[in-house]
Every structure is written in C-alpha cells, then in structure tokens.
Write a protein that holds these residues in place. Structure first.
Motif, PDB file in Angstrom:
ATOM      1  N   LYS A  14       4.973  23.548  -0.738  1.00 29.66           N
ATOM      2  CA  LYS A  14       6.350  24.069  -0.698  1.00 29.66           C
ATOM      3  C   LYS A  14       6.962  23.864   0.681  1.00 29.66           C
ATOM      4  O   LYS A  14       8.136  23.537   0.800  1.00 29.66           O
ATOM      5  CB  LYS A  14       6.369  25.557  -1.066  1.00 29.66           C
ATOM      6  CG  LYS A  14       6.237  25.819  -2.537  1.00 29.66           C
ATOM      7  CD  LYS A  14       6.400  27.293  -2.829  1.00 29.66           C
ATOM      8  CE  LYS A  14       6.266  27.561  -4.310  1.00 29.66           C
ATOM      9  NZ  LYS A  14       6.432  28.984  -4.623  1.00 29.66           N
ATOM     10  N   ASN A  15       6.169  24.045   1.728  1.00 27.19           N
ATOM     11  CA  ASN A  15       6.677  23.852   3.091  1.00 27.19           C
ATOM     12  C   ASN A  15       7.111  22.414   3.315  1.00 27.19           C
ATOM     13  O   ASN A  15       8.159  22.163   3.926  1.00 27.19           O
ATOM     14  CB  ASN A  15       5.624  24.249   4.118  1.00 27.19           C
ATOM     15  CG  ASN A  15       5.480  25.751   4.261  1.00 27.19           C
ATOM     16  OD1 ASN A  15       6.353  26.495   3.828  1.00 27.19           O
ATOM     17  ND2 ASN A  15       4.382  26.182   4.845  1.00 27.19           N
ATOM     18  N   SER A  16       6.325  21.466   2.844  1.00 29.31           N
ATOM     19  CA  SER A  16       6.702  20.065   3.043  1.00 29.31           C
ATOM     20  C   SER A  16       7.959  19.716   2.250  1.00 29.31           C
ATOM     21  O   SER A  16       8.779  18.924   2.712  1.00 29.31           O
ATOM     22  CB  SER A  16       5.540  19.147   2.672  1.00 29.31           C
ATOM     23  OG  SER A  16       5.228  19.260   1.296  1.00 29.31           O
ATOM     24  N   ILE A  17       8.140  20.298   1.080  1.00 28.58           N
ATOM     25  CA  ILE A  17       9.358  20.054   0.300  1.00 28.58           C
ATOM     26  C   ILE A  17      10.564  20.608   1.040  1.00 28.58           C
ATOM     27  O   ILE A  17      11.617  19.967   1.109  1.00 28.58           O
ATOM     28  CB  ILE A  17       9.224  20.657  -1.112  1.00 28.58           C
ATOM     29  CG1 ILE A  17       8.212  19.849  -1.929  1.00 28.58           C
ATOM     30  CG2 ILE A  17      10.572  20.679  -1.821  1.00 28.58           C
ATOM     31  CD1 ILE A  17       7.887  20.452  -3.278  1.00 28.58           C
ATOM     32  N   PHE A  18      10.433  21.804   1.623  1.00 27.43           N
ATOM     33  CA  PHE A  18      11.542  22.391   2.376  1.00 27.43           C
ATOM     34  C   PHE A  18      11.858  21.578   3.630  1.00 27.43           C
ATOM     35  O   PHE A  18      13.019  21.426   4.005  1.00 27.43           O
ATOM     36  CB  PHE A  18      11.246  23.848   2.750  1.00 27.43           C
ATOM     37  CG  PHE A  18      11.399  24.804   1.612  1.00 27.43           C
ATOM     38  CD1 PHE A  18      12.562  24.837   0.850  1.00 27.43           C
ATOM     39  CD2 PHE A  18      10.380  25.680   1.286  1.00 27.43           C
ATOM     40  CE1 PHE A  18      12.705  25.720  -0.195  1.00 27.43           C
ATOM     41  CE2 PHE A  18      10.515  26.574   0.234  1.00 27.43           C
ATOM     42  CZ  PHE A  18      11.677  26.589  -0.515  1.00 27.43           C
ATOM     43  N   ILE A  20      11.396  18.294   4.015  1.00 29.89           N
ATOM     44  CA  ILE A  20      12.062  17.063   3.562  1.00 29.89           C
ATOM     45  C   ILE A  20      13.501  17.353   3.147  1.00 29.89           C
ATOM     46  O   ILE A  20      14.425  16.617   3.497  1.00 29.89           O
ATOM     47  CB  ILE A  20      11.256  16.413   2.414  1.00 29.89           C
ATOM     48  CG1 ILE A  20       9.936  15.873   2.954  1.00 29.89           C
ATOM     49  CG2 ILE A  20      12.049  15.298   1.754  1.00 29.89           C
ATOM     50  CD1 ILE A  20       8.969  15.422   1.883  1.00 29.89           C
ATOM     51  N   ALA A  21      13.708  18.445   2.419  1.00 26.27           N
ATOM     52  CA  ALA A  21      15.066  18.813   2.005  1.00 26.27           C
ATOM     53  C   ALA A  21      15.940  19.126   3.220  1.00 26.27           C
ATOM     54  O   ALA A  21      17.121  18.772   3.255  1.00 26.27           O
ATOM     55  CB  ALA A  21      15.023  20.004   1.058  1.00 26.27           C
ATOM     56  N   GLY A  22      15.368  19.756   4.227  1.00 27.50           N
ATOM     57  CA  GLY A  22      16.115  20.062   5.451  1.00 27.50           C
ATOM     58  C   GLY A  22      16.517  18.815   6.206  1.00 27.50           C
ATOM     59  O   GLY A  22      17.642  18.706   6.710  1.00 27.50           O
ATOM     60  N   ILE A  24      16.961  15.819   4.892  1.00 25.91           N
ATOM     61  CA  ILE A  24      17.997  15.162   4.097  1.00 25.91           C
ATOM     62  C   ILE A  24      19.345  15.866   4.265  1.00 25.91           C
ATOM     63  O   ILE A  24      20.379  15.220   4.428  1.00 25.91           O
ATOM     64  CB  ILE A  24      17.574  15.093   2.618  1.00 25.91           C
ATOM     65  CG1 ILE A  24      16.411  14.118   2.459  1.00 25.91           C
ATOM     66  CG2 ILE A  24      18.732  14.685   1.725  1.00 25.91           C
ATOM     67  CD1 ILE A  24      15.789  14.110   1.082  1.00 25.91           C
ATOM     68  N   ALA A  25      19.340  17.197   4.241  1.00 23.86           N
ATOM     69  CA  ALA A  25      20.578  17.951   4.425  1.00 23.86           C
ATOM     70  C   ALA A  25      21.166  17.723   5.816  1.00 23.86           C
ATOM     71  O   ALA A  25      22.386  17.580   5.972  1.00 23.86           O
ATOM     72  CB  ALA A  25      20.329  19.437   4.193  1.00 23.86           C
TER      73      ALA A  25
END
Length: 100
Positions: A14-18, A20-22, A24-25
């Motif tokens: 979950k941390n790595s997904i957050f 990556i999303a950060g 990209i944002a």
C-alpha cells in the motif's frame, strides 16, 4: 518473521502504491502549472497598423514594432485598428532579437 519466503507485507504494498500515486499527482500538478503560466495567452487590446492582408488574416504592426497576425479583418494596409495582441508572444520575440 521477515519476508524471506518472497511474500511482501500488505502494508509495504500500500505504501508503494501511495508513493507512485503521489509522484504521478505531483507531475500532473507541475505540468498544469507550466501550461497555465507559460503557454496560456495574455492578450491585451492594442492599436495596430495593418501592414498586409493575407489569406490567413491581417498582419498588423504594434506601436512598439512587433508584427502580429490579428486574424480576419475588413481593413486595408495603412489603417489603424484595435486588436487583441498576445503579450507573451511579444516577450518571446524580444528575447530572440536582443537588439531592440
């Protein structure tokens, strides 16, 4: 026990997904800011002298000597008209010709 068996914990996934999303944002936000600040036109109304009428529109010269295409017009060369002129285009042209 550590992740010796090749299994990752759900928390690190979950941390790595957050992260990556950060990233990209952040990239999308920086791109949006660049497009709004540098490429969005800053048009002002100026008096221009028509110097040519072409099939692409009228070419006018601003009072400070920049040639601009003002689009379709019903004027003839030598006439003065009010037209919207992009100030950022004038700034870029001045940077390309530093003798002005």
């Amino acid at each position: 026990m550590s992740s010796v068996g090749g299994k990752s914990s759900p928390k690190s996934s979950k941390n790595s997904i957050f992260i990556i999303a950060g990233v990209i944002a952040l990239g999308a936000g920086l791109l949006f800011a660049y497009l709004m600040f540098y490429t969005a036109p800053a048009e002002t109304m100026e008096i221009v002298k028509i110097i040519a009428v072409t099939e692409d529109g009228c070419i006018g010269e601003t009072m400070d000597g920049f040639a601009v295409n003002i689009g379709d017009c019903n004027s003839e060369p030598g006439q003065f008209v009010d037209a919207l002129v992009d100030q950022k285009t004038k700034e870029r042209a001045a940077l390309m010709n530093p003798t002005n």
